[in-house]
Design a protein around this motif. Structure first.
Motif, short mmCIF file in Angstrom:
data_model
loop_
_atom_site.label_atom_id
_atom_site.label_comp_id
_atom_site.label_asym_id
_atom_site.label_seq_id
_atom_site.Cartn_x
_atom_site.Cartn_y
_atom_site.Cartn_z
N LEU A 55 0.81 -1.16 0.01
CA LEU A 55 -0.07 -0.04 -0.10
C LEU A 55 0.95 1.27 -0.20
O LEU A 55 2.08 1.48 0.52
CB LEU A 55 -0.84 0.17 1.24
CG LEU A 55 -1.89 -0.89 1.16
CD1 LEU A 55 -2.70 -1.00 2.72
CD2 LEU A 55 -3.04 -0.95 0.28
N PRO A 56 0.34 2.45 -0.82
CA PRO A 56 0.86 3.62 -0.46
C PRO A 56 0.95 4.29 0.81
O PRO A 56 -0.01 4.03 1.54
CB PRO A 56 0.26 4.54 -1.48
CG PRO A 56 -1.10 3.87 -1.74
CD PRO A 56 -0.69 2.38 -1.49
N MET A 57 1.95 4.84 1.36
CA MET A 57 1.76 5.33 2.80
C MET A 57 2.36 6.82 2.47
O MET A 57 3.11 7.35 2.01
CB MET A 57 3.02 4.92 3.57
CG MET A 57 3.00 5.52 4.77
SD MET A 57 4.16 4.68 6.25
CE MET A 57 5.52 5.31 5.47
N ALA A 58 1.39 7.62 3.15
CA ALA A 58 1.83 9.31 3.28
C ALA A 58 2.52 9.28 4.54
O ALA A 58 2.07 9.19 5.86
CB ALA A 58 0.46 10.07 3.36
N ARG A 59 3.90 9.68 3.97
CA ARG A 59 4.77 9.52 5.37
C ARG A 59 5.10 11.01 5.86
O ARG A 59 4.99 12.17 5.02
CB ARG A 59 6.12 9.25 4.82
CG ARG A 59 7.05 8.94 6.01
CD ARG A 59 8.40 8.07 5.33
NE ARG A 59 9.28 8.34 6.32
CZ ARG A 59 10.16 9.31 6.59
NH1 ARG A 59 10.21 10.25 5.71
NH2 ARG A 59 11.14 9.34 7.37
N PHE A 60 5.06 11.28 7.01
CA PHE A 60 5.05 12.53 7.64
C PHE A 60 6.48 12.69 7.93
O PHE A 60 7.20 12.12 8.42
CB PHE A 60 4.14 12.53 8.93
CG PHE A 60 2.82 12.41 8.75
CD1 PHE A 60 2.05 12.96 8.22
CD2 PHE A 60 2.38 11.57 9.75
CE1 PHE A 60 0.64 12.58 8.16
CE2 PHE A 60 1.08 11.04 9.67
CZ PHE A 60 0.15 11.69 8.87
N ARG A 61 6.94 14.00 7.46
CA ARG A 61 8.70 14.36 7.59
C ARG A 61 8.83 14.29 9.06
O ARG A 61 9.97 14.04 9.52
CB ARG A 61 8.87 15.54 6.80
CG ARG A 61 8.56 15.47 5.28
CD ARG A 61 9.61 14.53 4.71
NE ARG A 61 10.97 15.05 4.69
CZ ARG A 61 11.94 14.58 4.33
NH1 ARG A 61 11.81 13.24 3.76
NH2 ARG A 61 13.08 14.99 4.29
N THR A 62 7.98 14.84 9.59
CA THR A 62 7.99 14.99 11.20
C THR A 62 7.10 14.05 11.75
O THR A 62 5.94 14.48 11.42
CB THR A 62 8.13 16.38 11.63
OG1 THR A 62 8.89 17.19 11.23
CG2 THR A 62 8.35 16.54 13.39
N GLY A 63 7.35 12.90 12.57
CA GLY A 63 5.98 12.22 13.12
C GLY A 63 5.04 12.89 13.88
O GLY A 63 5.33 14.05 14.59
N ARG A 64 3.82 12.81 13.81
CA ARG A 64 2.86 13.14 14.62
C ARG A 64 2.85 12.39 16.03
O ARG A 64 2.71 11.24 16.20
CB ARG A 64 1.26 13.17 14.07
CG ARG A 64 1.30 13.43 12.52
CD ARG A 64 1.49 15.01 12.51
NE ARG A 64 0.90 15.38 11.06
CZ ARG A 64 1.77 15.70 10.08
NH1 ARG A 64 2.97 16.05 10.45
NH2 ARG A 64 1.01 16.39 9.38
N GLY A 65 2.90 13.42 17.16
CA GLY A 65 2.80 12.83 18.33
C GLY A 65 1.65 11.81 18.75
O GLY A 65 0.57 12.28 18.41
N VAL A 66 1.93 10.82 19.56
CA VAL A 66 0.87 9.78 19.59
C VAL A 66 1.20 9.24 21.03
O VAL A 66 2.54 9.02 21.32
CB VAL A 66 0.63 8.71 18.67
CG1 VAL A 66 2.07 7.89 18.68
CG2 VAL A 66 -0.52 8.09 18.65
#
Length: 152
Positions: free
Chosen positions: A69-80
Motif C-alpha cells: 500500500l502507498p503510505m503518506a509519510r510525515f517528515r516529522t512524526g505526529r505525536g501519539v
C-alpha cells in the motif's frame, strides 16, 4: 517518465531557473537528492543539478518490484500515545481520540551510526490497524512514540 527523458529545450533557461530558485530558497536547497550510505530513512543530501560529472537522473518507475500500500509519510512524526499490552501496542491515542488496535505487525528494529555517540539512532517500528480500519506506521525512538505515516 523522467524529468529529463526528452532533454532540455533550452539548457540556459534551466540554469537561470535554478539560480532564481536558489536565490529565493537559499544556497544548497535546490538540486537533486543523493542518498547517503546510511539506513536512516531520511539519509540524503541535496546535490546541485548541474554538478560536474552528473550523467542524468535516476528513475524509479512503477513496476520495479515494489509491492504494498502507498503510505503518506510525515517528515516529522505526529505525536501519539501508545498503551502496550503483553509487549504489543493495544491502544493508540492521537489528540483526544483513543482507538483500540485490532491488528498489529512488528516489531521491526532499525538502527544506524551506532559507532558515533552523537549520531547513533534506533527505532522500533510497528504497523497497526485501528478498530475503524485506519492503518498507521507507529514508531518508538528514544522512548517517544509518533505516527510516521498513514496507509491507504
Amino acid at each position: 517518465g523522467l524529468l529529463f527523458d526528452q532533454g532540455l529545450r533550452d539548457p540556459n533557461r534551466f540554469a537561470e531557473t535554478l539560480s532564481a530558485l536558489e536565490a529565493v530558497l537559499g544556497r544548497g536547497r535546490v538540486g537533486r537528492v543523493e542518498r547517503l550510505p546510511s539506513r536512516r530513512v531520511d539519509g540524503f543530501r541535496v546535490v546541485p543539478f548541474l554538478e560536474a560529472g552528473v550523467k542524468g537522473a535516476v528513475s524509479v518507475g512503477v513496476g520495479d518490484g515494489v509491492l504494498g500500500l502507498p503510505m503518506a509519510r510525515f517528515r516529522t512524526g505526529r505525536g501519539v500515545r501508545v498503551l502496550m499490552r503483553e509487549r504489543r501496542p493495544a491502544l493508540l491515542t492521537m489528540g483526544s481520540v483513543t482507538r483500540a488496535l485490532r491488528a498489529v505487525e512488528g516489531p521491526c528494529f532499525l538502527s544506524g551510526e551506532w559507532w558515533d555517540e552523537g549520531l547513533g539512532w534506533e527505532k522500533v517500528i510497528w504497523e497497526v490497524v485501528d478498530e475503524v480500519g485506519g492503518m498507521y506506521r507507529v514508531v518508538c525512538e528514544g522512548g517517544v512514540w509518533c505516527v510516521e505515516g498513514v496507509y491507504g
